[in-house]
Design a protein around this motif. Structure first.
Motif, short mmCIF file in Angstrom:
data_model
loop_
_atom_site.label_atom_id
_atom_site.label_comp_id
_atom_site.label_asym_id
_atom_site.label_seq_id
_atom_site.Cartn_x
_atom_site.Cartn_y
_atom_site.Cartn_z
N UNK A 64 0.83 -1.21 0.00
CA UNK A 64 0.00 0.00 0.00
C UNK A 64 0.87 1.26 0.00
N UNK A 65 0.35 2.30 -0.58
CA UNK A 65 1.03 3.59 -0.58
C UNK A 65 0.20 4.53 0.30
N UNK A 66 0.09 4.15 1.58
CA UNK A 66 -0.87 4.80 2.46
C UNK A 66 -0.26 5.73 3.50
N UNK A 67 1.00 6.11 3.32
CA UNK A 67 1.58 7.08 4.26
C UNK A 67 1.71 8.44 3.58
N UNK A 68 2.15 9.41 4.35
CA UNK A 68 2.38 10.73 3.77
C UNK A 68 3.85 10.95 3.43
N UNK A 69 4.64 9.87 3.45
CA UNK A 69 6.05 9.97 3.08
C UNK A 69 6.15 9.71 1.58
N UNK A 70 6.56 10.76 0.88
CA UNK A 70 6.66 10.70 -0.57
C UNK A 70 7.86 11.51 -0.99
N UNK A 71 8.57 11.01 -2.00
CA UNK A 71 9.73 11.75 -2.52
C UNK A 71 9.86 11.48 -4.00
N UNK A 72 10.48 12.39 -4.70
CA UNK A 72 10.76 12.18 -6.11
C UNK A 72 11.94 11.23 -6.24
#
Length: 128
Positions: free
Chosen positions: A54-62
């Motif tokens: 799942x991609x269910x966290x708020x941690x995102x980066x390019x």
């Protein structure tokens, strides 16, 4: 070099594991810990289990933030691993394998009872 994925979003479980690693190692940046995790997983002889992440966290980066100055080397290592595992090297496969390896590596690092400080990461990397 063309990137396999524009943005990397982590699972909530991976986020919690990274928080633990940040506390232990005092490494503040998600991307640096994620690079360690990717390399840790790529070093394993077996391929990661093909599970839904799942991609269910708020941690995102390019991709560029994730890889930084070594983004091309990380991409080459991922491509080589896919080749070694008998996988195609198309963009979708690379993106899937990146997510699988990244999450497996985060899990391995956070579950390693020997990692209590940054020096333990260095020792792990220089072993063998």
């Amino acid at each position: 070099m063309e990137t396999p994925i524009e943005r990397i979003r982590l699972s909530q479980t991976a986020k919690e594991q990274l928080i633990k690693l940040k506390r232990l190692t005092k490494i503040d940046q998600w991307n640096i810990l994620c690079r360690w995790a990717l390399c840790r997983s790529l070093a394993e002889p077996t391929p990661p289990s093909p599970i839904a992440i799942p991609q269910d966290s708020n941690v995102e980066m390019t991709w560029r933030v994730f890889g930084g100055e070594i983004s091309d080397m990380l991409l080459l290592a991922l491509k080589q691993r896919c080749y070694n595992d008998g996988l195609t090297i198309d963009k979708e496969t690379l993106a899937t394998q990146l997510r699988l390896h990244l999450h497996r590596g985060i899990s391995y690092l956070s579950g390693d009872p020997n990692i209590k400080k940054i020096e333990d990461l260095i020792e792990l990397a220089t072993k063998n």
